[in-house]
Design a protein around this motif. Structure first.
Motif, PDB file in Angstrom:
ATOM      1  N   ALA A 146       0.849  -1.187   0.000  1.00 48.18           N
ATOM      2  CA  ALA A 146       0.000   0.000   0.000  1.00 48.18           C
ATOM      3  C   ALA A 146       0.888   1.241   0.000  1.00 48.18           C
ATOM      4  CB  ALA A 146      -0.899  -0.004   1.231  1.00 48.18           C
ATOM      5  N   PRO A 147       0.419   2.357  -0.544  1.00 50.59           N
ATOM      6  CA  PRO A 147       1.251   3.569  -0.612  1.00 50.59           C
ATOM      7  C   PRO A 147       1.756   4.037   0.761  1.00 50.59           C
ATOM      8  CG  PRO A 147      -0.737   3.870  -1.929  1.00 50.59           C
ATOM      9  CD  PRO A 147      -0.889   2.569  -1.178  1.00 50.59           C
ATOM     10  N   GLU A 148       0.946   3.864   1.815  1.00 49.39           N
ATOM     11  CA  GLU A 148       1.334   4.335   3.145  1.00 49.39           C
ATOM     12  C   GLU A 148       2.143   3.313   3.943  1.00 49.39           C
ATOM     13  OE1 GLU A 148      -2.537   2.218   3.403  1.00 49.39           O
ATOM     14  OE2 GLU A 148      -1.784   3.772   2.067  1.00 49.39           O
ATOM     15  N   ALA A 149       2.321   2.123   3.415  1.00 50.11           N
ATOM     16  CA  ALA A 149       2.998   1.052   4.148  1.00 50.11           C
ATOM     17  C   ALA A 149       4.511   1.078   3.971  1.00 50.11           C
ATOM     18  CB  ALA A 149       2.469  -0.303   3.691  1.00 50.11           C
ATOM     19  N   LYS A 150       5.210   0.697   5.036  1.00 56.34           N
ATOM     20  CA  LYS A 150       6.633   0.381   4.940  1.00 56.34           C
ATOM     21  C   LYS A 150       6.696  -1.135   4.825  1.00 56.34           C
ATOM     22  CE  LYS A 150       8.919   4.189   7.187  1.00 56.34           C
ATOM     23  NZ  LYS A 150      10.000   4.573   8.092  1.00 56.34           N
ATOM     24  N   THR A 151       7.354  -1.631   3.789  1.00 56.46           N
ATOM     25  CA  THR A 151       7.354  -3.057   3.504  1.00 56.46           C
ATOM     26  C   THR A 151       8.779  -3.582   3.453  1.00 56.46           C
ATOM     27  OG1 THR A 151       5.318  -2.771   2.227  1.00 56.46           O
ATOM     28  CG2 THR A 151       6.559  -4.798   1.853  1.00 56.46           C
ATOM     29  N   ILE A 152       9.009  -4.698   4.140  1.00 56.19           N
ATOM     30  CA  ILE A 152      10.318  -5.347   4.132  1.00 56.19           C
ATOM     31  C   ILE A 152      10.341  -6.352   2.990  1.00 56.19           C
ATOM     32  CG2 ILE A 152      11.900  -6.821   5.409  1.00 56.19           C
ATOM     33  CD1 ILE A 152      10.618  -5.642   7.983  1.00 56.19           C
ATOM     34  N   ILE A 153      11.336  -6.221   2.125  1.00 57.02           N
ATOM     35  CA  ILE A 153      11.478  -7.105   0.966  1.00 57.02           C
ATOM     36  C   ILE A 153      12.844  -7.775   1.044  1.00 57.02           C
ATOM     37  CG2 ILE A 153      11.559  -7.219  -1.555  1.00 57.02           C
ATOM     38  CD1 ILE A 153       9.713  -4.718  -1.536  1.00 57.02           C
ATOM     39  N   SER A 154      12.855  -9.104   0.912  1.00 58.96           N
ATOM     40  CA  SER A 154      14.102  -9.858   1.033  1.00 58.96           C
ATOM     41  C   SER A 154      14.397 -10.652  -0.233  1.00 58.96           C
ATOM     42  CB  SER A 154      14.031 -10.835   2.207  1.00 58.96           C
ATOM     43  OG  SER A 154      13.973 -10.139   3.414  1.00 58.96           O
ATOM     44  N   MET A 155      15.665 -10.811  -0.491  1.00 57.33           N
ATOM     45  CA  MET A 155      16.154 -11.645  -1.585  1.00 57.33           C
ATOM     46  C   MET A 155      17.006 -12.742  -0.965  1.00 57.33           C
ATOM     47  SD  MET A 155      16.158 -11.915  -4.839  1.00 57.33           S
ATOM     48  CE  MET A 155      16.946 -13.232  -5.699  1.00 57.33           C
ATOM     49  N   ASP A 156      16.616 -14.008  -1.174  1.00 61.78           N
ATOM     50  CA  ASP A 156      17.345 -15.143  -0.623  1.00 61.78           C
ATOM     51  C   ASP A 156      18.349 -15.647  -1.653  1.00 61.78           C
ATOM     52  OD1 ASP A 156      18.312 -17.404   0.593  1.00 61.78           O
ATOM     53  OD2 ASP A 156      16.386 -18.448   0.662  1.00 61.78           O
ATOM     54  N   TRP A 157      19.580 -15.212  -1.519  1.00 64.09           N
ATOM     55  CA  TRP A 157      20.621 -15.594  -2.469  1.00 64.09           C
ATOM     56  C   TRP A 157      21.094 -17.024  -2.250  1.00 64.09           C
ATOM     57  CZ3 TRP A 157      21.494 -12.737  -6.648  1.00 64.09           C
ATOM     58  CH2 TRP A 157      21.033 -11.419  -6.628  1.00 64.09           C
ATOM     59  N   SER A 158      20.860 -17.588  -1.083  1.00 65.70           N
ATOM     60  CA  SER A 158      21.297 -18.965  -0.817  1.00 65.70           C
ATOM     61  C   SER A 158      20.527 -19.977  -1.656  1.00 65.70           C
ATOM     62  CB  SER A 158      21.157 -19.308   0.674  1.00 65.70           C
ATOM     63  OG  SER A 158      19.787 -19.363   1.044  1.00 65.70           O
ATOM     64  N   SER A 159      19.342 -19.592  -2.130  1.00 66.14           N
ATOM     65  CA  SER A 159      18.568 -20.499  -2.978  1.00 66.14           C
ATOM     66  C   SER A 159      19.085 -20.518  -4.418  1.00 66.14           C
ATOM     67  CB  SER A 159      17.089 -20.105  -2.961  1.00 66.14           C
ATOM     68  OG  SER A 159      16.911 -18.842  -3.572  1.00 66.14           O
ATOM     69  N   ILE A 160      19.979 -19.577  -4.741  1.00 67.13           N
ATOM     70  CA  ILE A 160      20.507 -19.470  -6.104  1.00 67.13           C
ATOM     71  C   ILE A 160      21.936 -19.998  -6.195  1.00 67.13           C
ATOM     72  CG2 ILE A 160      21.050 -17.825  -7.953  1.00 67.13           C
ATOM     73  CD1 ILE A 160      18.847 -16.006  -6.700  1.00 67.13           C
ATOM     74  N   TYR A 161      22.736 -19.779  -5.139  1.00 67.08           N
ATOM     75  CA  TYR A 161      24.152 -20.132  -5.172  1.00 67.08           C
ATOM     76  C   TYR A 161      24.483 -21.232  -4.176  1.00 67.08           C
ATOM     77  CZ  TYR A 161      24.687 -16.126  -8.168  1.00 67.08           C
ATOM     78  OH  TYR A 161      24.579 -15.269  -9.226  1.00 67.08           O
ATOM     79  N   THR A 162      25.672 -21.781  -4.281  1.00 61.20           N
ATOM     80  CA  THR A 162      26.112 -22.857  -3.399  1.00 61.20           C
ATOM     81  C   THR A 162      26.385 -22.321  -1.997  1.00 61.20           C
ATOM     82  OG1 THR A 162      28.471 -22.558  -3.811  1.00 61.20           O
ATOM     83  CG2 THR A 162      27.270 -23.943  -5.370  1.00 61.20           C
ATOM     84  N   THR A 163      26.467 -23.224  -1.041  1.00 63.70           N
ATOM     85  CA  THR A 163      26.731 -22.812   0.342  1.00 63.70           C
ATOM     86  C   THR A 163      28.137 -22.243   0.507  1.00 63.70           C
ATOM     87  OG1 THR A 163      27.379 -25.071   0.876  1.00 63.70           O
ATOM     88  CG2 THR A 163      25.102 -24.435   1.354  1.00 63.70           C
ATOM     89  N   ALA A 164      29.023 -22.528  -0.435  1.00 62.99           N
ATOM     90  CA  ALA A 164      30.383 -21.983  -0.371  1.00 62.99           C
ATOM     91  C   ALA A 164      30.422 -20.505  -0.750  1.00 62.99           C
ATOM     92  CB  ALA A 164      31.313 -22.770  -1.286  1.00 62.99           C
ATOM     93  N   GLN A 165      29.387 -20.024  -1.436  1.00 65.32           N
ATOM     94  CA  GLN A 165      29.315 -18.625  -1.846  1.00 65.32           C
ATOM     95  C   GLN A 165      28.398 -17.868  -0.890  1.00 65.32           C
ATOM     96  OE1 GLN A 165      27.920 -19.957  -5.725  1.00 65.32           O
ATOM     97  NE2 GLN A 165      29.415 -18.587  -6.659  1.00 65.32           N
ATOM     98  N   THR A 166      28.885 -16.757  -0.364  1.00 64.65           N
ATOM     99  CA  THR A 166      28.082 -15.945   0.542  1.00 64.65           C
ATOM    100  C   THR A 166      28.046 -14.504   0.037  1.00 64.65           C
ATOM    101  OG1 THR A 166      29.997 -15.490   1.947  1.00 64.65           O
ATOM    102  CG2 THR A 166      28.626 -17.392   2.536  1.00 64.65           C
TER     103      THR A 166
END
Length: 92
Positions: A10-30
């Motif tokens: 909503a226009p008046e809302a503050k919204t937290i948006i996350s990107m989970d990079w662990s689902s794309i790369y190996t556990t060796a990459q952080t």
């Protein structure tokens, strides 16, 4: 353009948006660094990252408009990647 995912807020809302990079790369990459950018009209209030995810808190926007929120990360092995999230602003 293909979007990583879409989020509604909503226009008046503050919204937290996350990107989970662990689902794309190996556990060796952080996540070593993270930068967020957004189209004019939406505001990034804060951002943070951990080894696996990056997060932005966004506010503002005009109802019935969509904005591109981009997250660029540098990984521990030096690789750079960028993903785009579509943020749709709607009255609730």
């Amino acid at each position: 353009m293909i979007y990583e995912h879409a989020v509604r807020k909503a226009p008046e809302a503050k919204t937290i948006i996350s990107m989970d990079w662990s689902s794309i790369y190996t556990t060796a990459q952080t996540v070593a660094s993270s930068t967020w950018t957004v189209d004019t009209g939406l505001t990034i209030d804060s951002n943070a990252y951990s080894a696996a995810t990056s997060t932005a808190t966004v506010s503002g926007g005009t109802a019935d408009r969509s904005y591109k929120l981009k997250n660029q990360v540098t990984l521990s092995d030096g690789q750079v990647d960028k993903r785009t999230i579509l943020v749709g602003v709607m009255d609730r």
